[in-house]
Motif scaffolding. Structure first.
Motif, PDB file in Angstrom:
ATOM      1  N   PRO A 261      -1.850 -19.357 -25.155  1.00  0.00           N
ATOM      2  CA  PRO A 261      -1.887 -20.519 -26.036  1.00  0.00           C
ATOM      3  C   PRO A 261      -0.595 -20.705 -26.833  1.00  0.00           C
ATOM      4  CG  PRO A 261      -2.898 -18.664 -27.142  1.00  0.00           C
ATOM      5  CD  PRO A 261      -2.424 -18.160 -25.789  1.00  0.00           C
ATOM      6  N   VAL A 262      -0.318 -21.946 -27.148  1.00  0.00           N
ATOM      7  CA  VAL A 262       0.668 -22.303 -28.161  1.00  0.00           C
ATOM      8  C   VAL A 262      -0.070 -23.090 -29.231  1.00  0.00           C
ATOM      9  CG1 VAL A 262       2.602 -23.841 -28.681  1.00  0.00           C
ATOM     10  CG2 VAL A 262       2.736 -22.318 -26.727  1.00  0.00           C
ATOM     11  N   ILE A 263       0.098 -22.679 -30.486  1.00  0.00           N
ATOM     12  CA  ILE A 263      -0.492 -23.408 -31.612  1.00  0.00           C
ATOM     13  C   ILE A 263       0.606 -24.214 -32.285  1.00  0.00           C
ATOM     14  CG2 ILE A 263      -1.562 -23.172 -33.890  1.00  0.00           C
ATOM     15  CD1 ILE A 263      -2.979 -20.665 -32.853  1.00  0.00           C
ATOM     16  N   VAL A 264       0.340 -25.495 -32.491  1.00  0.00           N
ATOM     17  CA  VAL A 264       1.279 -26.376 -33.185  1.00  0.00           C
ATOM     18  C   VAL A 264       0.647 -26.748 -34.519  1.00  0.00           C
ATOM     19  CG1 VAL A 264       2.618 -28.501 -33.084  1.00  0.00           C
ATOM     20  CG2 VAL A 264       2.127 -27.233 -30.968  1.00  0.00           C
ATOM     21  N   ALA A 265       1.183 -26.175 -35.598  1.00  0.00           N
ATOM     22  CA  ALA A 265       0.654 -26.447 -36.941  1.00  0.00           C
ATOM     23  C   ALA A 265       1.158 -27.794 -37.441  1.00  0.00           C
ATOM     24  CB  ALA A 265       1.069 -25.340 -37.896  1.00  0.00           C
ATOM     25  N   ASN A 266       0.485 -28.320 -38.467  1.00  0.00           N
ATOM     26  CA  ASN A 266       0.865 -29.655 -38.947  1.00  0.00           C
ATOM     27  C   ASN A 266       2.206 -29.675 -39.678  1.00  0.00           C
ATOM     28  OD1 ASN A 266       0.150 -28.461 -41.368  1.00  0.00           O
ATOM     29  ND2 ASN A 266      -1.767 -29.607 -41.591  1.00  0.00           N
ATOM     30  N   SER A 419       0.171 -13.300 -23.924  1.00  0.00           N
ATOM     31  CA  SER A 419       1.162 -13.800 -24.871  1.00  0.00           C
ATOM     32  C   SER A 419       0.605 -14.996 -25.625  1.00  0.00           C
ATOM     33  CB  SER A 419       2.464 -14.184 -24.160  1.00  0.00           C
ATOM     34  OG  SER A 419       2.274 -15.320 -23.340  1.00  0.00           O
ATOM     35  N   ALA A 420       1.211 -15.284 -26.775  1.00  0.00           N
ATOM     36  CA  ALA A 420       0.788 -16.415 -27.605  1.00  0.00           C
ATOM     37  C   ALA A 420       1.922 -16.770 -28.552  1.00  0.00           C
ATOM     38  CB  ALA A 420      -0.477 -16.068 -28.395  1.00  0.00           C
ATOM     39  N   SER A 421       1.998 -18.031 -28.925  1.00  0.00           N
ATOM     40  CA  SER A 421       3.026 -18.429 -29.878  1.00  0.00           C
ATOM     41  C   SER A 421       2.493 -19.480 -30.839  1.00  0.00           C
ATOM     42  CB  SER A 421       4.276 -18.958 -29.154  1.00  0.00           C
ATOM     43  OG  SER A 421       3.995 -20.157 -28.464  1.00  0.00           O
ATOM     44  N   ILE A 422       3.169 -19.614 -31.960  1.00  0.00           N
ATOM     45  CA  ILE A 422       2.818 -20.604 -32.964  1.00  0.00           C
ATOM     46  C   ILE A 422       4.086 -21.271 -33.461  1.00  0.00           C
ATOM     47  CG2 ILE A 422       2.910 -18.991 -34.911  1.00  0.00           C
ATOM     48  CD1 ILE A 422       0.581 -20.543 -36.171  1.00  0.00           C
ATOM     49  N   PHE A 423       3.963 -22.564 -33.784  1.00  0.00           N
ATOM     50  CA  PHE A 423       5.065 -23.296 -34.381  1.00  0.00           C
ATOM     51  C   PHE A 423       4.644 -23.721 -35.780  1.00  0.00           C
ATOM     52  CE2 PHE A 423       6.110 -23.225 -30.000  1.00  0.00           C
ATOM     53  CZ  PHE A 423       7.496 -23.177 -29.987  1.00  0.00           C
ATOM     54  N   LEU A 431       2.217 -14.903 -40.716  1.00  0.00           N
ATOM     55  CA  LEU A 431       1.653 -13.572 -40.890  1.00  0.00           C
ATOM     56  C   LEU A 431       0.194 -13.514 -40.448  1.00  0.00           C
ATOM     57  CD1 LEU A 431       3.237 -12.581 -44.323  1.00  0.00           C
ATOM     58  CD2 LEU A 431       3.921 -11.829 -42.041  1.00  0.00           C
ATOM     59  N   SER A 432      -0.563 -14.567 -40.749  1.00  0.00           N
ATOM     60  CA  SER A 432      -1.960 -14.606 -40.304  1.00  0.00           C
ATOM     61  C   SER A 432      -2.048 -14.596 -38.786  1.00  0.00           C
ATOM     62  CB  SER A 432      -2.653 -15.856 -40.867  1.00  0.00           C
ATOM     63  OG  SER A 432      -2.747 -15.788 -42.266  1.00  0.00           O
ATOM     64  N   PHE A 433      -1.187 -15.355 -38.156  1.00  0.00           N
ATOM     65  CA  PHE A 433      -1.160 -15.427 -36.697  1.00  0.00           C
ATOM     66  C   PHE A 433      -0.816 -14.065 -36.104  1.00  0.00           C
ATOM     67  CE2 PHE A 433       1.187 -16.363 -32.717  1.00  0.00           C
ATOM     68  CZ  PHE A 433       0.201 -17.049 -32.024  1.00  0.00           C
ATOM     69  N   ILE A 434       0.198 -13.408 -36.647  1.00  0.00           N
ATOM     70  CA  ILE A 434       0.604 -12.088 -36.166  1.00  0.00           C
ATOM     71  C   ILE A 434      -0.555 -11.099 -36.266  1.00  0.00           C
ATOM     72  CG2 ILE A 434       2.083 -10.100 -36.685  1.00  0.00           C
ATOM     73  CD1 ILE A 434       4.227 -12.188 -37.558  1.00  0.00           C
ATOM     74  N   ARG A 443       4.793 -14.560 -30.461  1.00  0.00           N
ATOM     75  CA  ARG A 443       6.098 -15.169 -30.740  1.00  0.00           C
ATOM     76  C   ARG A 443       5.941 -16.304 -31.751  1.00  0.00           C
ATOM     77  NH1 ARG A 443      10.226 -14.241 -27.123  1.00  0.00           N
ATOM     78  NH2 ARG A 443      10.784 -16.431 -26.834  1.00  0.00           N
ATOM     79  N   ILE A 444       6.893 -16.384 -32.644  1.00  0.00           N
ATOM     80  CA  ILE A 444       6.863 -17.377 -33.715  1.00  0.00           C
ATOM     81  C   ILE A 444       7.993 -18.376 -33.493  1.00  0.00           C
ATOM     82  CG2 ILE A 444       6.811 -17.737 -36.215  1.00  0.00           C
ATOM     83  CD1 ILE A 444       4.644 -15.808 -35.176  1.00  0.00           C
ATOM     84  N   ASN A 445       7.646 -19.650 -33.420  1.00  0.00           N
ATOM     85  CA  ASN A 445       8.618 -20.727 -33.204  1.00  0.00           C
ATOM     86  C   ASN A 445       9.466 -20.475 -31.952  1.00  0.00           C
ATOM     87  OD1 ASN A 445       7.818 -22.241 -35.496  1.00  0.00           O
ATOM     88  ND2 ASN A 445       9.054 -20.933 -36.821  1.00  0.00           N
ATOM     89  N   ALA A 446       8.809 -19.992 -30.904  1.00  0.00           N
ATOM     90  CA  ALA A 446       9.462 -19.735 -29.621  1.00  0.00           C
ATOM     91  C   ALA A 446       8.414 -19.870 -28.526  1.00  0.00           C
ATOM     92  CB  ALA A 446      10.080 -18.340 -29.594  1.00  0.00           C
TER      93      ALA A 446
END
Length: 488
Positions: A261-266, A419-423, A431-434, A443-446
């Motif tokens: 997954p990729v999470i796209v925050a607002n 794997s997973a990432s968040i933007f 930190l919550s995502f990690i 991965r963060i912003n990648a």
């Protein structure tokens, strides 16, 4: 019908020699960008060929393990130099055989060179620790010893990098190797083995036997003289290999895919998120175990993100990966194309909305290849098949959520955890995502598909056997710890 072929037959590599399969049968390797072009012929081997390779590998391991790590490392340096000299040739073969674009293939080949050099240096690093004994007059320490003969079973999607990131640590730690590459990428594998041959490894140290997984993979799994099996591929095959190795007491290492997954925050940088989603999900035609598959977007930015995503995807040029202007090549085989199309059909049947692509490309001179449109679904819920199963193709499923808590819950609600990432720009969200994400690579912003050769790689849940590849972590699989107690 015109058939293009270089008419070369590639042999097995056993005991330092190129030899035909015992049954004299071959398989045809074709170009997925043009099914009429034959890339080469490879051996359709039998169990007897594996037996021969294991016999010589077992004999060779006796002397190979006695070399110093530095001496073994010199051979790896020579192999790296040989591959570097033939970089364009190997990359072009990879593009012709499994379809990824030439720049991607060249980048992967360069990565193989870097992996070999990394592990060549590993031969000079420590292999144990001194431990304080309870007896003041004694010395206690640990060292690491090789497993023995290792079977390496690899997939077609990274036909240079994955075999090398398994072979290199196996060799540097004193093991000998039997490689079984995927049939769809066996010509590329042969090119790589030619470089190992050029490097002058002692005969029997590294061997390659090609053929169907049901025969060669099974023979490796079952062979009593193969002490460890490392596998990358589907979860169903991986579990079968793990069970077979376990039954006879062999060590096993499995990497079995993901539903990443990729999470796209607002508060995300949407342009950055779009670029990374496309790169992570559609490069290599989505045929990566770390490829982005589910795109979970907060509702406040959903429409804007979707529109930017579709706009960028429309710019993608699909075609033969050897053409300079092509961004995405074909699926690796007709079977893989049909699998992807079956998932598209399933998505539609289960109520998802197809908003882009979804079809085989047969116009503009592409009818003879296995080309697929970049595909995007929306109105996807996480219970749908396309949100749960690994598709291994250029398909993105958009899922709208209200909160990040909901996003993380959905991201974790699959059997995989690779794997997973968040933007996001919010440190708290990062930190919550990690902390909460059940994935071996976060991965963060990648993009989700980035893997570094010097870092441990592997998944949680059913993505792996809970072991790790690459970096220093590789020694955990390819060696056993020996504890030594010395008293005068």
């Amino acid at each position: 019908m015109n058939i293009k072929t270089d008419e070369k037959t590639y042999l097995n590599y056993i005991n330092g020699k190129w030899v035909a399969a015992s049954n004299q049968k071959v398989n045809t390797s074709i170009n997925p960008a043009n099914r009429h072009e034959i890339v080469g012929y490879v051996q359709q081997s039998e169990k007897e060929d594996v037996d021969q390779a294991v016999r010589v590998a077992k004999e060779a391991q006796v002397s190979w393990k006695k070399l110093t790590g530095a001496a073994r490392g010199e051979y790896l340096y020579k192999a790296a130099n040989a591959i570097e000299r033939r970089m364009d040739e190997i990359a072009e073969t990879m593009t012709r055989e499994m379809g990824k674009t030439f720049p991607e293939a060249k980048g992967e080949t360069a990565r193989g060179v870097a992996i070999l050099r990394y592990y060549a240096g590993e031969g000079m690093r420590k292999v144990g620790d001194v431990i304080p004994p309870s007896d003041a007059d004694a010395l206690m320490f640990t060292t690491r010893v090789p497993l023995g003969v290792v079977g390496v079973i690899t997939p077609w999607n990274f036909p240079v990098a994955i075999p090398i990131w398994k072979i290199a640590p196996a060799l540097i730690y004193g093991n000998t190797v039997i490689l079984k590459p995927a049939q769809e990428a066996a010509v590329t594998a042969a090119k790589v083995l030619e470089c190992f041959d050029e490097a002058g490894f002692p005969v029997g140290t590294i061997n390659m036997v090609t053929g169907p997984g049901s025969v060669i993979g099974q023979a490796i799994t079952d062979h009593p003289d193969i002490n460890g099996v490392t596998f990358t591929g589907s979860d169903s095959v991986g579990k079968s290999i793990g069970l077979g190795a376990f039954k006879r007491g062999a060590k096993y290492q499995l990497e079995m895919g993901g539903k990443n997954p990729v999470i796209v925050a607002n508060d995300a940088d949407l342009n950055q998120a779009v670029e990374a989603t496309i790169s992570g999900g559609l490069r290599s035609t989505g045929q990566k175990c770390t490829a982005t598959s589910r795109v979970i977007v907060q509702s406040d930015v959903y429409e804007e993100f979707k529109n930017k995503l579709i706009e960028k995807i429309k710019e993608i040029k699909v075609g033969n990966g050897l053409n300079e202007d092509v961004w995405m090549g074909p699926c690796a085989s007709e079977n893989q194309l049909n699998t992807v199309l079956s998932y598209v059909k399933k998505g539609i049947e289960e109520g998802a909305t197809l908003i882009h692509g979804g079809k085989r490309i047969e116009e503009e001179g592409l009818a003879d290849g296995f080309f697929m449109e970049p595909t995007v679904f929306e109105n996807v819920n996480n219970k749908m098949t396309i949100a749960q199963e690994e598709i291994f193709g250029p398909v993105l499923a958009l899922i709208k959520v209200e909160t990040l808590e909901e996003a993380v819950h959905i991201a974790n609600d699959v059997k995989f955890g690779l794997s997973a990432s968040i933007f996001t720009k919010n440190i708290g969200h990062m930190l919550s995502f990690i902390n909460e994400m059940d994935a071996g690579l976060v991965r963060i912003n990648a993009e989700s598909a980035g893997v570094e050769l010097q870092a441990p790689f592997g998944g949680m849940k059913q993505s792996s056997s809970h072991s790790r590849e690459q970096g220093e972590a590789a020694k955990e699989f390819y060696t056993s710890i020996k504890t030594i107690f010395v008293k005068p």
